[in-house]
Design a protein around this motif. Structure first.
Motif: not given
Length: 179
Positions: A29-54
């Motif tokens: 969903d984020a990729a469909s709206e982003e235009r080469d903009t940063p992704l910021v994660a707040v939280g250890d578990v969120v960061t972990y899941h985003l990294r695991r998702a590639g």
């Protein structure tokens, strides 16, 4: 430093955006709206899941805890990678040090992990204010999932309005955020 007043705590019970239980769906969903903009994660578990998702966040804000308990070794190893910057931020506050570190991390040429001594729970507010328009800020909603905020003028206004209700030197926090 800004301190969250007790009477404002209820404003943080409801998520500030859609809640996802799957990182892949959130990222699609984020990729469909982003235009080469940063992704910021707040939280250890969120960061972990985003990294695991590639998708490693451009900026991650972690404190080594989830629900006030230490994260497991697997999560800790996965999120404490890359350029690490230590920053102090007491529970229930937004410190000037955290704000400055967010601004610097978003300007950096490499992914940055802010390792918070204290608590990162309120870092979502300055993260939205510091991030460029159309960026994505993701934070954890306990026992529900990951909340995605698309950084828009309206989102920035909402976060600024919340911060102005905190106790402390509002200008010391808002000025570095250009808010």
């Amino acid at each position: 430093m800004l301190t969250l007043p007790t009477e404002l705590r209820a404003a943080f019970k409801e998520p500030f955006g859609p809640v996802y239980t799957e990182a892949e769906e959130l990222l699609a969903d984020a990729a469909s709206e982003e235009r080469d903009t940063p992704l910021v994660a707040v939280g250890d578990v969120v960061t972990y899941h985003l990294r695991r998702a590639g998708r490693a966040p451009d900026v991650a804000v972690i404190d080594g805890k989830t629900k006030r308990e230490a994260v497991g070794e697997e999560i800790r190893r996965a999120v404490e990678t890359g350029r690490l910057v230590e920053v102090a931020n007491e529970p229930g506050t937004v410190s000037r040090a955290l704000v400055d570190a967010l601004v610097d991390a978003l300007a950096a040429d490499e992914p940055t992990t802010l390792l918070v001594e204290g608590e990162e729970d309120l870092a979502t507010l300055p993260a939205v204010l510091a991030a460029p328009l159309d960026s994505t800020v993701v934070y954890g909603q306990p026992d529900e999932g990951m909340v995605r905020i698309r950084v828009t003028d309206a989102a920035k206004t909402e976060m600024r309005d919340l911060l102005t209700q905190f106790e402390g030197d509002i200008d010391a926090v808002l000025v570095p955020l250009d808010a």
